[in-house]
Design an enzyme around this catalytic site. Structure first.
Site, short mmCIF file in Angstrom:
data_model
loop_
_atom_site.label_atom_id
_atom_site.label_comp_id
_atom_site.label_asym_id
_atom_site.label_seq_id
_atom_site.Cartn_x
_atom_site.Cartn_y
_atom_site.Cartn_z
N THR A 21 0.83 -1.20 0.00
CA THR A 21 0.00 0.00 0.00
C THR A 21 0.87 1.26 0.00
O THR A 21 0.59 2.22 -0.72
CB THR A 21 -0.94 0.01 1.22
OG1 THR A 21 -1.75 -1.17 1.21
CG2 THR A 21 -1.84 1.23 1.19
N GLU A 25 -3.36 -2.58 -6.53
CA GLU A 25 -2.64 -3.25 -5.45
C GLU A 25 -3.22 -4.63 -5.20
O GLU A 25 -4.43 -4.78 -4.97
CB GLU A 25 -2.72 -2.42 -4.16
CG GLU A 25 -1.95 -3.08 -3.01
CD GLU A 25 -2.23 -2.44 -1.66
OE1 GLU A 25 -1.99 -3.12 -0.64
OE2 GLU A 25 -2.71 -1.30 -1.62
N GLY A 26 -2.37 -5.64 -5.26
CA GLY A 26 -2.80 -7.00 -4.98
C GLY A 26 -3.03 -7.21 -3.49
O GLY A 26 -2.94 -6.29 -2.68
N GLY A 61 -1.90 -9.80 -0.23
CA GLY A 61 -0.95 -10.82 0.20
C GLY A 61 0.20 -10.95 -0.80
O GLY A 61 0.66 -9.97 -1.37
N LYS A 92 -7.83 -1.39 -5.17
CA LYS A 92 -7.55 -2.53 -4.30
C LYS A 92 -8.69 -3.51 -4.52
O LYS A 92 -9.71 -3.48 -3.82
CB LYS A 92 -7.47 -2.08 -2.83
CG LYS A 92 -7.23 -3.21 -1.83
CD LYS A 92 -5.77 -3.54 -1.69
CE LYS A 92 -5.56 -4.54 -0.55
NZ LYS A 92 -4.14 -4.91 -0.39
N ASP A 132 -6.28 0.39 3.92
CA ASP A 132 -5.50 0.41 2.67
C ASP A 132 -6.28 1.11 1.56
O ASP A 132 -5.71 1.91 0.80
CB ASP A 132 -5.16 -1.02 2.23
CG ASP A 132 -4.14 -1.68 3.14
OD1 ASP A 132 -3.60 -0.99 4.03
OD2 ASP A 132 -3.89 -2.88 2.97
N ASN A 184 11.95 -2.33 0.20
CA ASN A 184 11.36 -1.62 1.33
C ASN A 184 11.95 -2.17 2.61
O ASN A 184 11.71 -3.33 2.98
CB ASN A 184 9.84 -1.78 1.33
CG ASN A 184 9.19 -0.95 2.42
OD1 ASN A 184 9.71 0.09 2.81
ND2 ASN A 184 8.04 -1.40 2.91
#
Length: 225
Positions: free
Chosen positions: A17, A112-113, A115, A38, A51, A172
């Site tokens: 996210t 955004e996927g 998991g 999403k 999210d 990240n």
């Protein structure tokens, strides 16, 4: 033509996210309209998902909530299990229809996927099947922690098996005590066949708008949809 990117991660909680919102801000800085999506969200209390709220706030155009988030699931568990408990089945065709509507109103759609890339959505399809149905290049978010090399390389292999392109990857730093950080990032640079878009420093209160300036958006492998 509208462009789109599918953001996936090496696991849950690695910053999908955050990176999705940073990408939205980055494209907005470039003068493009951008909207986040999403398709499936779990762990949503009272029908609201943090999210999704963050993606909406980072977007430059307004869209109906049911297009941005077709499936809102309450338990913070695997989506196919949460859907079963809710008595519904996640339908990839429904997600694609919502995405087709979003691409009519923005220059860029960031999807955004949920998991990791292969998390099940229903009895027969997973998140990778959703990305393939949308036919979008993939941005891989690597949560830099012990074990991330294997996780990242396996995910990249799974993306490649779908025939989709890796548009780029983001390191990240989610572990403030990560040993050999630079060496791990370099190991992935050598092995992932796509550009490194950014190394995001550990920050428990990360600001996606500020991090947008770190993303090398021009380096992303692009595809028109």
């Amino acid at each position: 033509m509208t462009r789109g990117y599918f953001v996936t991660g090496t696991s849950t909680g690695v910053g999908k996210t955050l990176v999705s919102c940073a990408l939205l801000h980055a494209f907005r800085r470039n003068g493009e309209t951008a909207v986040g999506m999403k398709p499936v969200a779990s762990g949503c209390e009272e029908g609201r998902c943090t999210d999704v709220d963050l993606l909406v706030a980072a977007s430059s155009v307004t869209a109906r909530r049911e297009l941005i988030n077709p499936y809102t699931l309450i338990p913070p568990i695997a989506p196919h299990i949460a859907a079963q408990r809710a008595g519904i089945e996640i339908n990839v065709d429904t997600i694609r229809e919502a995405w087709l509507e979003l691409k009519k109103i923005a220059d860029v759609v960031i999807v955004e996927g949920i998991g990791g890339f292969l998390v099940p959505l229903n009895a027969h399809q997973n998140s990778g099947d959703m990305a393939r149905a949308l036919d979008l290049p993939v941005v891989l978010v690597v949560g830099v922690q012990l074990g991330c090399l294997n996780h990242a390389l396996l995910t990249a292999q799974a993306v490649g098996a779908t025939g989709l392109a890796l548009a780029g990857w983001v390191a990240n730093c989610i572990d403030p005590h990560m040993a050999a950080l630079d060496e791990n990032v370099f190991a992935l640079e050598e092995r992932l066949d796509c550009p490194l878009l950014a190394v995001l420093p550990f920050d428990s209160a990360a600001d996606a708008k500020k991090l947008a300036g770190l993303l090398n958006v021009p380096a992303m492998v692009q595809d028109c949809v």
